[in-house]
Design an enzyme around this catalytic site. Sequence first.
Site, PDB file in Angstrom:
ATOM      1  N   HIS A 121       0.793  -1.386  -0.030  1.00  0.00           N
ATOM      2  CA  HIS A 121      -0.027   0.172   0.147  1.00  0.00           C
ATOM      3  C   HIS A 121       0.917   1.342  -0.075  1.00  0.00           C
ATOM      4  O   HIS A 121       1.698   1.433   0.893  1.00  0.00           O
ATOM      5  CB  HIS A 121      -1.028   0.196   1.011  1.00  0.00           C
ATOM      6  CG  HIS A 121      -1.879   1.177   1.053  1.00  0.00           C
ATOM      7  ND1 HIS A 121      -3.192   0.939   0.926  1.00  0.00           N
ATOM      8  CD2 HIS A 121      -1.818   2.436   1.800  1.00  0.00           C
ATOM      9  CE1 HIS A 121      -3.773   2.301   0.700  1.00  0.00           C
ATOM     10  NE2 HIS A 121      -2.857   3.173   1.487  1.00  0.00           N
ATOM     11  N   CYS A 122       0.629   2.042  -1.060  1.00  0.00           N
ATOM     12  CA  CYS A 122       1.406   3.246  -1.135  1.00  0.00           C
ATOM     13  C   CYS A 122       0.740   4.473  -0.652  1.00  0.00           C
ATOM     14  O   CYS A 122      -0.100   4.817  -1.097  1.00  0.00           O
ATOM     15  CB  CYS A 122       1.790   3.519  -2.699  1.00  0.00           C
ATOM     16  SG  CYS A 122       2.746   5.061  -2.799  1.00  0.00           S
ATOM     17  N   PHE A 123       1.511   5.000   0.704  1.00  0.00           N
ATOM     18  CA  PHE A 123       0.763   6.287   1.138  1.00  0.00           C
ATOM     19  C   PHE A 123       0.870   7.289   0.298  1.00  0.00           C
ATOM     20  O   PHE A 123      -0.127   8.496   0.524  1.00  0.00           O
ATOM     21  CB  PHE A 123       1.295   6.287   2.687  1.00  0.00           C
ATOM     22  CG  PHE A 123       1.044   5.323   3.482  1.00  0.00           C
ATOM     23  CD1 PHE A 123      -0.104   5.244   4.147  1.00  0.00           C
ATOM     24  CD2 PHE A 123       1.985   4.263   3.714  1.00  0.00           C
ATOM     25  CE1 PHE A 123      -0.505   4.253   5.076  1.00  0.00           C
ATOM     26  CE2 PHE A 123       1.768   3.096   4.692  1.00  0.00           C
ATOM     27  CZ  PHE A 123       0.500   3.269   5.226  1.00  0.00           C
ATOM     28  N   GLY A 126      -1.889   7.025  -1.725  1.00  0.00           N
ATOM     29  CA  GLY A 126      -2.997   6.623  -1.086  1.00  0.00           C
ATOM     30  C   GLY A 126      -3.758   5.432  -1.833  1.00  0.00           C
ATOM     31  O   GLY A 126      -5.230   5.508  -1.722  1.00  0.00           O
TER      32      GLY A 126
END
Length: 274
Positions: A121-123, A126
């Site tokens: 999951h890439c912050f 998002g």
Amino acid sequence: MLVLRLLNVVAPAYFLCISLVTFVLQIFLFIPSMFRDPSTTPLFSPALLHGALFLFLSANALGNYVLVIQSSPEDLGKDLNLGKGGEVADWLDGSRSPGSALPSTHFCRLCARVTQRHDHHCFFTGNCIGSRNMRNFIMFCLYTSLACLDSLVAGMAYISATLSMSFADPLAFLTLLPHSISQFFSGALLSSEMFVILMLYLWLGIGLACAGFCCHQMLLILRGQTRYQVRKGMVVRARPWRDNLQEVFGKKWLLGLLIPVLNVESDYRRQKEK
């Protein structure tokens, strides 16, 4: 979980602010002041050529950034019978994969969906990174690192001319920040110049982080693995590295290097259409 959800909102806004500041500094400060050469024709002036290069890198970085967000991995949970109670809890911690699911499916708490070939999951986007947006994510990291490197070089040239200093000594860049801080508080350095110096280190950090992450991701792709599989210790079927690359980048991989284009469709979608 609350901290992660907050980070999922703050990180994209932080990236967009850095992108806007970088664009303004390059277009309105670095390029007009550092790439001016009256002896050349306007068509081939250094300012125009460098501006075109920076716009090309920025357009690819932001274009792939948007495509990563738009090409969200589809929710496989809509087509799978996940059950209730304990079975849902198994999905929440990623320890169970129903027989009807494809390998490397994973339930993301932040996205609240089950994705195929989940990587991480890439912050900063998002969004989850999976089979549908992996190529765009790698191109986003690549062009972000190149844009930061370009801004770093232009910024160092600007600081070198403004402060009449040389970066020929490798230690000059390392000692620039502490020396600038002392000058700033003594009143010998303007706030705008101090801001540019701080941005130099920010560009260096972001550029190195994106380049390292891109190289690590390419190594996993060559092996046919995802970060989720490595973290869970899953064994993957050995395949030629060319097949692994084609699965992610597709046959028209050269087009994806030059302009932001959508990623190839996932294997799961092709199976559904059959």
